[in-house]
Write a protein that holds these residues in place. Sequence first.
Motif, PDB file in Angstrom:
ATOM      1  N   ARG A   1       1.190  -1.371   0.170  1.00  0.00           N
ATOM      2  CA  ARG A   1      -0.135   0.232   0.282  1.00  0.00           C
ATOM      3  C   ARG A   1       1.022   1.239   0.056  1.00  0.00           C
ATOM      4  O   ARG A   1       1.904   1.081   0.384  1.00  0.00           O
ATOM      5  CB  ARG A   1      -1.131   0.000   1.348  1.00  0.00           C
ATOM      6  N   VAL A   2       0.134   2.205  -0.709  1.00  0.00           N
ATOM      7  CA  VAL A   2       1.264   3.207  -0.829  1.00  0.00           C
ATOM      8  C   VAL A   2       0.762   4.395  -0.236  1.00  0.00           C
ATOM      9  O   VAL A   2      -0.490   4.462  -0.502  1.00  0.00           O
ATOM     10  CB  VAL A   2       1.740   3.662  -2.145  1.00  0.00           C
ATOM     11  N   ARG A   3       1.458   5.445  -0.351  1.00  0.00           N
ATOM     12  CA  ARG A   3       0.729   7.190  -0.193  1.00  0.00           C
ATOM     13  C   ARG A   3       0.973   7.616  -1.215  1.00  0.00           C
ATOM     14  O   ARG A   3       1.908   7.989  -1.374  1.00  0.00           O
ATOM     15  CB  ARG A   3       1.084   7.856   0.971  1.00  0.00           C
ATOM     16  N   VAL A   4       0.402   8.596  -1.779  1.00  0.00           N
ATOM     17  CA  VAL A   4       0.210   9.977  -2.593  1.00  0.00           C
ATOM     18  C   VAL A   4      -0.197  10.902  -1.910  1.00  0.00           C
ATOM     19  O   VAL A   4      -0.939  12.101  -1.865  1.00  0.00           O
ATOM     20  CB  VAL A   4      -0.479   9.714  -3.798  1.00  0.00           C
ATOM     21  N   GLU A   5       0.807  11.875  -2.059  1.00  0.00           N
ATOM     22  CA  GLU A   5       0.455  13.416  -1.661  1.00  0.00           C
ATOM     23  C   GLU A   5       0.725  14.453  -2.796  1.00  0.00           C
ATOM     24  O   GLU A   5       1.393  14.582  -3.637  1.00  0.00           O
ATOM     25  CB  GLU A   5       1.734  13.721  -0.484  1.00  0.00           C
ATOM     26  N   PHE A   6      -0.552  15.495  -1.952  1.00  0.00           N
ATOM     27  CA  PHE A   6      -0.580  15.982  -3.126  1.00  0.00           C
ATOM     28  C   PHE A   6      -1.177  17.534  -2.209  1.00  0.00           C
ATOM     29  O   PHE A   6      -2.096  17.615  -0.657  1.00  0.00           O
ATOM     30  CB  PHE A   6      -1.332  16.272  -4.327  1.00  0.00           C
ATOM     31  N   SER A   7      -1.093  18.734  -2.670  1.00  0.00           N
ATOM     32  CA  SER A   7      -1.981  19.608  -2.393  1.00  0.00           C
ATOM     33  C   SER A   7      -3.362  20.537  -2.533  1.00  0.00           C
ATOM     34  O   SER A   7      -3.320  20.007  -4.048  1.00  0.00           O
ATOM     35  CB  SER A   7      -0.780  20.360  -2.179  1.00  0.00           C
ATOM     36  N   VAL A   8      -4.346  20.801  -2.141  1.00  0.00           N
ATOM     37  CA  VAL A   8      -5.603  21.176  -2.704  1.00  0.00           C
ATOM     38  C   VAL A   8      -5.296  22.707  -2.210  1.00  0.00           C
ATOM     39  O   VAL A   8      -5.067  23.053  -0.943  1.00  0.00           O
ATOM     40  CB  VAL A   8      -6.639  20.149  -2.201  1.00  0.00           C
ATOM     41  N   PRO A   9      -5.901  23.726  -3.044  1.00  0.00           N
ATOM     42  CA  PRO A   9      -6.187  24.998  -2.741  1.00  0.00           C
ATOM     43  C   PRO A   9      -7.213  25.420  -1.723  1.00  0.00           C
ATOM     44  O   PRO A   9      -8.032  24.572  -1.482  1.00  0.00           O
ATOM     45  CB  PRO A   9      -6.517  25.879  -3.880  1.00  0.00           C
ATOM     46  N   GLU A  10      -7.040  26.310  -0.497  1.00  0.00           N
ATOM     47  CA  GLU A  10      -7.458  26.263   0.513  1.00  0.00           C
ATOM     48  C   GLU A  10      -9.205  26.649   0.567  1.00  0.00           C
ATOM     49  O   GLU A  10      -9.758  26.569   1.125  1.00  0.00           O
ATOM     50  CB  GLU A  10      -7.338  27.234   1.542  1.00  0.00           C
ATOM     51  N   VAL A  11      -9.884  27.215  -0.992  1.00  0.00           N
ATOM     52  CA  VAL A  11     -11.068  27.345  -1.257  1.00  0.00           C
ATOM     53  C   VAL A  11     -11.816  26.005  -0.852  1.00  0.00           C
ATOM     54  O   VAL A  11     -13.507  25.868  -0.595  1.00  0.00           O
ATOM     55  CB  VAL A  11     -11.877  28.207  -2.277  1.00  0.00           C
ATOM     56  N   HIS A  12     -11.398  24.821  -1.209  1.00  0.00           N
ATOM     57  CA  HIS A  12     -11.802  23.057  -1.247  1.00  0.00           C
ATOM     58  C   HIS A  12     -12.129  22.656  -0.021  1.00  0.00           C
ATOM     59  O   HIS A  12     -12.077  21.499   0.440  1.00  0.00           O
ATOM     60  CB  HIS A  12     -11.263  22.497  -2.202  1.00  0.00           C
ATOM     61  N   LEU A  13     -11.568  23.468   0.934  1.00  0.00           N
ATOM     62  CA  LEU A  13     -11.445  22.818   2.558  1.00  0.00           C
ATOM     63  C   LEU A  13     -12.546  22.326   2.674  1.00  0.00           C
ATOM     64  O   LEU A  13     -12.387  21.544   3.733  1.00  0.00           O
ATOM     65  CB  LEU A  13     -10.716  24.040   3.546  1.00  0.00           C
ATOM     66  N   ALA A  14     -13.914  22.957   2.460  1.00  0.00           N
ATOM     67  CA  ALA A  14     -15.063  23.236   3.437  1.00  0.00           C
ATOM     68  C   ALA A  14     -15.374  21.095   2.863  1.00  0.00           C
ATOM     69  O   ALA A  14     -16.824  20.780   3.749  1.00  0.00           O
ATOM     70  CB  ALA A  14     -15.565  23.941   3.355  1.00  0.00           C
ATOM     71  N   ARG A  15     -15.398  21.036   2.096  1.00  0.00           N
ATOM     72  CA  ARG A  15     -16.062  19.677   1.414  1.00  0.00           C
ATOM     73  C   ARG A  15     -14.330  18.472   0.904  1.00  0.00           C
ATOM     74  O   ARG A  15     -14.988  18.040   0.884  1.00  0.00           O
ATOM     75  CB  ARG A  15     -15.833  19.961  -0.616  1.00  0.00           C
ATOM     76  N   LEU A  16     -13.315  18.918   2.196  1.00  0.00           N
ATOM     77  CA  LEU A  16     -12.807  17.438   1.866  1.00  0.00           C
ATOM     78  C   LEU A  16     -13.154  16.839   2.834  1.00  0.00           C
ATOM     79  O   LEU A  16     -13.200  17.137   3.912  1.00  0.00           O
ATOM     80  CB  LEU A  16     -11.046  18.483   1.965  1.00  0.00           C
ATOM     81  N   ARG A  17     -12.732  15.184   2.380  1.00  0.00           N
ATOM     82  CA  ARG A  17     -13.548  14.373   3.443  1.00  0.00           C
ATOM     83  C   ARG A  17     -12.270  13.964   4.062  1.00  0.00           C
ATOM     84  O   ARG A  17     -11.958  12.562   2.515  1.00  0.00           O
ATOM     85  CB  ARG A  17     -14.882  14.065   3.424  1.00  0.00           C
ATOM     86  N   VAL A  18     -12.120  12.568   4.887  1.00  0.00           N
ATOM     87  CA  VAL A  18     -11.351  11.334   4.669  1.00  0.00           C
ATOM     88  C   VAL A  18     -11.971  10.485   4.184  1.00  0.00           C
ATOM     89  O   VAL A  18     -13.560   9.933   4.432  1.00  0.00           O
ATOM     90  CB  VAL A  18     -10.800  11.641   6.711  1.00  0.00           C
TER      91      VAL A  18
END
Length: 373
Positions: A213-230
């Motif tokens: 199993r691997v991890r992929v790290e990336f960044s998302v603009p803060e405007v999407h913060l409210a819709r980010l979910r684990v």
Amino acid sequence: MRSTTQIAALIVIAGLGAGWHLYGERVGLPTPLGLMGLEATASTGGAARQQAPQEQPVVVAPIRVGRVIERAESVGTVRARESITVTAKVTGMVTAIPFQEGQRVRSGEVLVQLDAAALRAELDQARAQHDDARNQMVRAQRLQPGQTIAEQRMVTLEAVARQAAGRVRQAEARLEELRISAPFDGRVGLRQVSIGALVQPGTVVTTLDDTERVRVEFSVPEVHLARLRVGSEVRAASAAYGDRVFSGHVAVLDTRIDPATRSIRVISEFDNADEALRPGLFLTVILTLASRENALLVPEEAIDPLGERAFVYVVRDGRARRLEVRLGIRLPGEVEIREGVAAAGEQVVVRGIQRLRHDLPVRVTETMTRPAS
């Protein structure tokens, strides 16, 4: 003489006027009053046409219900779920390297063995001392009644036995350090030492990565913060694998936003049974932010933009009603309408918009049909 001439001229003029009147009535030419009447009639007809405009031909399409998925695109880097650089802890001579480069190993499996001859002798000596001290203590404890031993002597024997046991454990621990083992299941990389090499504490032996199993790290603009979910879906692709798409999910969201880039770091996890995703691989990442099953969709041609605002023409009771709408996700050939229209099934104008204005009568010449998604 002058009076006679003037009277004759007046008679001629009067005759010509009578002749024009008769000729005009005969051939139907308009008199000055007739011309005024025609102008009045034309003016009245123009007003009538303005009051009753002609129907404009238009092509319409129904508003349909479909599924839309809101996504954010980014770039990411593959990281092993567990990854270490294997190093030596003590000074020693390499006597064995049991692993093969690129081999998959289990937790606890020996990767490199250092020379342990001297330490084994030290361990044997420590164990002998421990056995002697323990035997003396046991004999003292088994003395017959009447055979006493000073209390201080007993305390000393117990202390010697404990010290001997400590030396044994210390020697065993040092001996264990001479065996460099895998701390977890994974795949070893290239070896950096050879048999016979003298290694020092910190000497790099190889690498070990858990890549099932691997991890992929990336960044998302803060405007999407409210819709980010684990747990949100993440899809990734690499130029190295063509059209192949890898599927994963969001595992961890950073607790802070980077003030320099105004973005948040996201860590996603991917199953990697075939180990196609290697640590360090560059990926294009698409993160699912939201999914709406019953979104209202209209053709792109139905949108009438005006600056930052958008409008559509809806046909109701034979007239074009101009409605301001709020747009959502854009799909190939279609646009989601978030607000402004009533429901699915209503007809929106897709052709002939340029000739329309609000409440103008229209005549539908064609209704476009679109397959449901």
